[in-house]
Design a protein around this motif. Structure first.
Motif, PDB file in Angstrom:
ATOM      1  N   ALA A 108     -20.501  43.212  17.807  1.00 24.86           N
ATOM      2  CA  ALA A 108     -21.821  42.344  17.955  1.00 24.86           C
ATOM      3  C   ALA A 108     -22.968  43.418  17.676  1.00 24.86           C
ATOM      4  O   ALA A 108     -23.947  43.154  16.924  1.00 24.86           O
ATOM      5  N   LEU A 109     -22.936  44.432  18.596  1.00 31.50           N
ATOM      6  CA  LEU A 109     -24.109  45.499  18.700  1.00 31.50           C
ATOM      7  C   LEU A 109     -24.209  46.316  17.594  1.00 31.50           C
ATOM      8  O   LEU A 109     -25.395  46.393  16.938  1.00 31.50           O
ATOM      9  N   ILE A 110     -23.104  46.723  16.890  1.00 29.22           N
ATOM     10  CA  ILE A 110     -23.136  47.903  15.777  1.00 29.22           C
ATOM     11  C   ILE A 110     -23.119  46.917  14.608  1.00 29.22           C
ATOM     12  O   ILE A 110     -24.265  47.312  13.715  1.00 29.22           O
ATOM     13  N   LEU A 111     -22.762  45.652  14.389  1.00 31.27           N
ATOM     14  CA  LEU A 111     -23.076  44.899  13.241  1.00 31.27           C
ATOM     15  C   LEU A 111     -24.696  44.669  13.232  1.00 31.27           C
ATOM     16  O   LEU A 111     -25.318  44.490  12.289  1.00 31.27           O
ATOM     17  N   ALA A 112     -25.106  44.272  14.423  1.00 35.48           N
ATOM     18  CA  ALA A 112     -26.478  43.737  14.609  1.00 35.48           C
ATOM     19  C   ALA A 112     -27.273  44.972  14.330  1.00 35.48           C
ATOM     20  O   ALA A 112     -28.500  44.855  13.595  1.00 35.48           O
ATOM     21  N   LEU A 113     -27.057  46.252  14.736  1.00 29.96           N
ATOM     22  CA  LEU A 113     -27.885  47.211  14.435  1.00 29.96           C
ATOM     23  C   LEU A 113     -28.025  47.674  12.927  1.00 29.96           C
ATOM     24  O   LEU A 113     -28.783  48.319  12.658  1.00 29.96           O
ATOM     25  N   MET A 114     -26.678  47.461  12.443  1.00 31.79           N
ATOM     26  CA  MET A 114     -26.621  47.958  10.991  1.00 31.79           C
ATOM     27  C   MET A 114     -27.520  46.924   9.994  1.00 31.79           C
ATOM     28  O   MET A 114     -27.806  47.200   8.986  1.00 31.79           O
ATOM     29  N   LEU A 161     -34.911  44.489  24.099  1.00 31.48           N
ATOM     30  CA  LEU A 161     -34.306  45.453  25.108  1.00 31.48           C
ATOM     31  C   LEU A 161     -33.372  44.825  26.107  1.00 31.48           C
ATOM     32  O   LEU A 161     -32.349  45.282  26.453  1.00 31.48           O
ATOM     33  N   LEU A 162     -33.394  43.562  26.519  1.00 34.50           N
ATOM     34  CA  LEU A 162     -32.495  42.669  27.165  1.00 34.50           C
ATOM     35  C   LEU A 162     -31.190  43.007  26.348  1.00 34.50           C
ATOM     36  O   LEU A 162     -30.101  43.005  26.864  1.00 34.50           O
ATOM     37  N   TRP A 163     -31.183  42.372  24.965  1.00 35.55           N
ATOM     38  CA  TRP A 163     -30.126  42.257  24.308  1.00 35.55           C
ATOM     39  C   TRP A 163     -29.418  43.728  24.150  1.00 35.55           C
ATOM     40  O   TRP A 163     -28.189  43.921  24.397  1.00 35.55           O
ATOM     41  N   LEU A 164     -30.287  44.800  23.796  1.00 39.29           N
ATOM     42  CA  LEU A 164     -29.535  46.028  23.892  1.00 39.29           C
ATOM     43  C   LEU A 164     -28.860  46.467  25.233  1.00 39.29           C
ATOM     44  O   LEU A 164     -27.785  46.875  25.215  1.00 39.29           O
ATOM     45  N   VAL A 165     -29.648  46.100  26.068  1.00 43.46           N
ATOM     46  CA  VAL A 165     -29.029  46.942  27.479  1.00 43.46           C
ATOM     47  C   VAL A 165     -27.831  45.964  27.997  1.00 43.46           C
ATOM     48  O   VAL A 165     -26.798  46.483  28.434  1.00 43.46           O
ATOM     49  N   CYS A 166     -28.130  44.413  27.963  1.00 40.85           N
ATOM     50  CA  CYS A 166     -26.803  43.741  28.144  1.00 40.85           C
ATOM     51  C   CYS A 166     -25.678  43.951  27.456  1.00 40.85           C
ATOM     52  O   CYS A 166     -24.333  43.781  28.058  1.00 40.85           O
ATOM     53  N   SER A 167     -25.824  44.107  26.451  1.00 42.73           N
ATOM     54  CA  SER A 167     -24.701  44.256  25.247  1.00 42.73           C
ATOM     55  C   SER A 167     -23.938  45.609  25.563  1.00 42.73           C
ATOM     56  O   SER A 167     -22.545  45.442  25.625  1.00 42.73           O
ATOM     57  N   ILE A 168     -24.620  46.532  25.936  1.00 40.71           N
ATOM     58  CA  ILE A 168     -23.869  47.934  26.586  1.00 40.71           C
ATOM     59  C   ILE A 168     -23.230  47.726  27.939  1.00 40.71           C
ATOM     60  O   ILE A 168     -22.008  47.887  28.004  1.00 40.71           O
ATOM     61  N   VAL A 169     -23.931  47.114  28.573  1.00 40.56           N
ATOM     62  CA  VAL A 169     -23.355  46.720  30.017  1.00 40.56           C
ATOM     63  C   VAL A 169     -22.065  45.642  30.041  1.00 40.56           C
ATOM     64  O   VAL A 169     -21.224  46.006  30.482  1.00 40.56           O
ATOM     65  N   ALA A 170     -22.228  44.902  28.992  1.00 47.39           N
ATOM     66  CA  ALA A 170     -21.193  43.896  28.892  1.00 47.39           C
ATOM     67  C   ALA A 170     -19.876  44.482  28.491  1.00 47.39           C
ATOM     68  O   ALA A 170     -18.671  44.417  28.792  1.00 47.39           O
TER      69      ALA A 170
END
Length: 146
Positions: A25-31, A117-126
């Motif tokens: 989810a994180l990688i696709l969203a950033l791409m 920022l919440l999306w980014l941090v929480c995705s990494i924590v998850a």
């Protein structure tokens, strides 16, 4: 509010799939940048569809990632609608409304930055929690998939 529960030692492959749900989810969203919510839902959704019958642990993480990314998409759509409304008020008042809409626009931009920022941090924590074999619940999530 974060809830973490240690599960009964999920296998390494289960933990990898669970972490992959968050990272996909994180990688696709950033791409895809402007399609953050859609790409996140698709990435996590693929993992969910692949693992929902094989691994309850991975399916739980993937379901949570789908719900969170869908929630972020909804919040982004609401912010976009508010932004369009602010521009509309400014245009309709021939610019006089900018006295009110400019400060509101700044607040809206700060809110959007906080959500990102919440999306980014929480995705990494998850992803880290999944890798460690722990359950994770994202904050501010509308739980559509249960």
């Amino acid at each position: 509010m974060e809830h973490t529960l240690r599960t009964a030692n999920p296998a390494a492959t289960e933990r990898q799939w669970a972490a992959a749900a968050h990272l996909a989810a994180l990688i696709l969203a950033l791409m895809t940048s402007w399609l953050v919510g859609v790409a996140g839902v698709v990435g996590a959704g693929i993992v969910y569809l692949l693992k929902r019958d094989d691994s309850p642990f991975a399916a739980d993480h993937a379901r949570e990632a789908v719900n969170f990314n869908l929630s972020i998409l909804i919040y982004a759509a609401a912010a976009l609608a508010a932004g369009v409304g602010l521009v509309g008020v400014t245009v309709l008042t021939l610019g006089v409304g900018a006295i009110l809409t400019l400060p509101a626009g700044i607040v809206l931009l700060l809110l959007v930055a906080a959500i990102a920022l919440l999306w980014l941090v929480c995705s990494i924590v998850a992803a880290v929690k999944a890798w460690n074999g722990e359950r994770y619940r994202y904050p501010l999530t509308i739980r559509v998939l249960t």
